[in-house]
Structure formats: C-alpha cells, structure tokens
Design a protein around this motif. Sequence first.
Motif, PDB file in Angstrom:
ATOM      1  N   TYR A   1      42.380  32.272  33.244  1.00  0.00           N
ATOM      2  CA  TYR A   1      43.537  32.401  34.412  1.00  0.00           C
ATOM      3  C   TYR A   1      43.886  34.239  34.290  1.00  0.00           C
ATOM      4  CZ  TYR A   1      48.233  32.628  36.770  1.00  0.00           C
ATOM      5  OH  TYR A   1      48.998  32.728  37.686  1.00  0.00           O
ATOM      6  N   ALA A   2      44.129  34.723  33.003  1.00  0.00           N
ATOM      7  CA  ALA A   2      44.496  36.204  33.001  1.00  0.00           C
ATOM      8  C   ALA A   2      43.160  37.039  33.600  1.00  0.00           C
ATOM      9  CB  ALA A   2      44.560  36.486  31.515  1.00  0.00           C
ATOM     10  N   TRP A   3      42.169  36.859  33.312  1.00  0.00           N
ATOM     11  CA  TRP A   3      41.112  37.536  34.018  1.00  0.00           C
ATOM     12  C   TRP A   3      40.917  37.472  35.380  1.00  0.00           C
ATOM     13  CZ3 TRP A   3      37.718  41.225  33.523  1.00  0.00           C
ATOM     14  CH2 TRP A   3      36.722  41.279  34.512  1.00  0.00           C
ATOM     15  N   GLY A   4      41.125  36.070  35.938  1.00  0.00           N
ATOM     16  CA  GLY A   4      41.077  35.897  37.478  1.00  0.00           C
ATOM     17  C   GLY A   4      42.114  36.932  38.052  1.00  0.00           C
ATOM     18  N   ILE A   5      43.587  36.655  37.730  1.00  0.00           N
ATOM     19  CA  ILE A   5      44.360  37.349  38.271  1.00  0.00           C
ATOM     20  C   ILE A   5      44.390  38.963  38.064  1.00  0.00           C
ATOM     21  CG2 ILE A   5      46.104  35.345  38.231  1.00  0.00           C
ATOM     22  CD1 ILE A   5      47.526  36.670  36.050  1.00  0.00           C
ATOM     23  N   LEU A   6      43.851  39.301  37.083  1.00  0.00           N
ATOM     24  CA  LEU A   6      43.627  40.688  36.644  1.00  0.00           C
ATOM     25  C   LEU A   6      42.689  41.294  37.616  1.00  0.00           C
ATOM     26  CD1 LEU A   6      44.590  43.217  34.974  1.00  0.00           C
ATOM     27  CD2 LEU A   6      42.962  42.640  33.229  1.00  0.00           C
ATOM     28  N   PHE A   7      41.591  40.673  37.638  1.00  0.00           N
ATOM     29  CA  PHE A   7      40.451  41.434  38.322  1.00  0.00           C
ATOM     30  C   PHE A   7      40.849  41.155  39.880  1.00  0.00           C
ATOM     31  CE2 PHE A   7      36.369  40.734  40.409  1.00  0.00           C
ATOM     32  CZ  PHE A   7      35.359  41.755  39.938  1.00  0.00           C
ATOM     33  N   VAL A   8      41.223  40.054  40.418  1.00  0.00           N
ATOM     34  CA  VAL A   8      41.522  40.100  41.662  1.00  0.00           C
ATOM     35  C   VAL A   8      42.623  40.960  41.889  1.00  0.00           C
ATOM     36  CG1 VAL A   8      42.672  38.616  43.671  1.00  0.00           C
ATOM     37  CG2 VAL A   8      40.941  37.505  42.287  1.00  0.00           C
ATOM     38  N   GLY A   9      43.760  41.224  41.203  1.00  0.00           N
ATOM     39  CA  GLY A   9      44.869  42.220  41.283  1.00  0.00           C
ATOM     40  C   GLY A   9      44.280  43.625  41.456  1.00  0.00           C
ATOM     41  N   VAL A  10      43.556  43.851  40.494  1.00  0.00           N
ATOM     42  CA  VAL A  10      43.028  45.168  40.841  1.00  0.00           C
ATOM     43  C   VAL A  10      42.311  45.555  42.147  1.00  0.00           C
ATOM     44  CG1 VAL A  10      41.266  46.977  39.648  1.00  0.00           C
ATOM     45  CG2 VAL A  10      42.949  45.456  38.241  1.00  0.00           C
ATOM     46  N   LEU A  11      41.496  44.553  42.518  1.00  0.00           N
ATOM     47  CA  LEU A  11      40.962  44.793  43.773  1.00  0.00           C
ATOM     48  C   LEU A  11      41.772  44.832  44.860  1.00  0.00           C
ATOM     49  CD1 LEU A  11      37.663  42.441  43.408  1.00  0.00           C
ATOM     50  CD2 LEU A  11      37.924  44.846  43.074  1.00  0.00           C
ATOM     51  N   VAL A  12      43.133  43.921  44.609  1.00  0.00           N
ATOM     52  CA  VAL A  12      43.772  44.024  45.807  1.00  0.00           C
ATOM     53  C   VAL A  12      44.567  45.652  46.044  1.00  0.00           C
ATOM     54  CG1 VAL A  12      46.034  43.175  46.681  1.00  0.00           C
ATOM     55  CG2 VAL A  12      44.093  41.559  45.764  1.00  0.00           C
TER      56      VAL A  12
END
Length: 223
Positions: free
Chosen positions: A46-57
């Motif tokens: 979960y942490a990786w998913g929201i961090l990676f997507v969040g940075v791209l956003v």
Amino acid sequence: MIAVLADLLTLGVAVAISPLSIVAVILMATSGKGRTNGTAFILGCYAWGILFVGVLVLIGRAAGAEDPDSGPHITIDIIEIVLGAGLLVLALLQWRGRSSHETPKWMASLDGLTAWKAFFVGVLISGPLSPKDLPLLAAAGGRISQAVLPVEQVVAVVLIFGIFGISAVAIPWIISVVSPSKVEVRLSGMRNWLVTNHAVIMAVLFVILGFKLIGAGVADLAG
C-alpha cells in the motif's frame, strides 16, 4: 471524484490481481508469524502504491496536466498508449512461459522474515520488481493528474486507489485473522491454483489492460 474512481477501478483491480503476491501472503498467513508479517507485507504494498502514484500526480499537476489542451496532458496520453503496447508484449511473454508452474525460489525464505523485511518485500513486489504494477501505477498517476479536482479530492483518490490495489492480497490475510485455525485448509487450494495458472492469468490480464490503455489514450488524443 466518483467518476475518476470509476475510471481507475479497472487499473486498481489489475494491480490487486497479482497471483505471486497473493501466494506470498498465503505463505505468510500459514506460517507462525503469518498475521504480523502479512500485515507488514500488505502495508508495504500500500505504501509503495500511494507514494509512487502520489509523486507522479504531483509532477503531472505541477506541469499543468489537468488542462486538456496542455502539452503535459497530451504527453501523458502518449505515454499511456506506449504503456498499453508494453503490456501486450508482456502478455506474449507470459503466454510463452505458461508451461512453468514452479514457485519462485524467493518464496522459500518468507517464513523467516521479520516484520520490517516483510514490509520491504511488499514494497519491492508491488512495484520495483513487478513488470505488471509499474506501468499500471504510472497510468493511474497520469489519469489522476489529468483530473480536474481540488487538492483534497486528489489526495482522497490516491488513497482510495491504493486500497483498490491491495484488495486481493488482503483476502488471505483477512482469512488468517478471522479463521486462523482453518487457514491452511482454506488457502492451500487457492495457493496451488494460483501457482499453476499465474502465467495464463497474467497474460489475459495484460491483453485486456493493454487494449484498455491504448484505447483510453487514443480516445483522449482524438477528443
């Protein structure tokens, strides 16, 4: 916001359907430290998913990707088409390897993991070492960055998308918590089926998602 989440649902479910990650959670759930390590593993995913997507956003919105006529918006659509084509290539590779039913060797070491190592394995499997999840998360980040939403709703969408992405791997963990005495009986059949059929599952998933991303990118460019 609801419309954006609906658009992301297919990508989220595709991230969640990761046979080897589900098998990893099953192996943790049936070991002595199953609930602790399973929890840490899922939190890592979960942490990786929201961090990676969040940075791209953040990058996309800083560049003005939410403007349909902007260069970054068009660039994201092109990247989406390229990612879709890449998934079709991965589908072909998975189909060619469908005769292999061996459990990856790294899974043999899961029983001896500490909670922190299980968290780190979750991070790695959900992104850096996953040929499936990276393009899907990148596509999700692009889609969210293009959405015309206030900041607080964008944050909510990223967090909810992360929940979509761990929904399938959370199922064996929930079973281990609710019914620990019967976890082996309930999950052994699922584990064997996933190991046997994971290549075919992934090939079909890649084909569906590859055409979805290509179609969505082309539709955006044409619109």
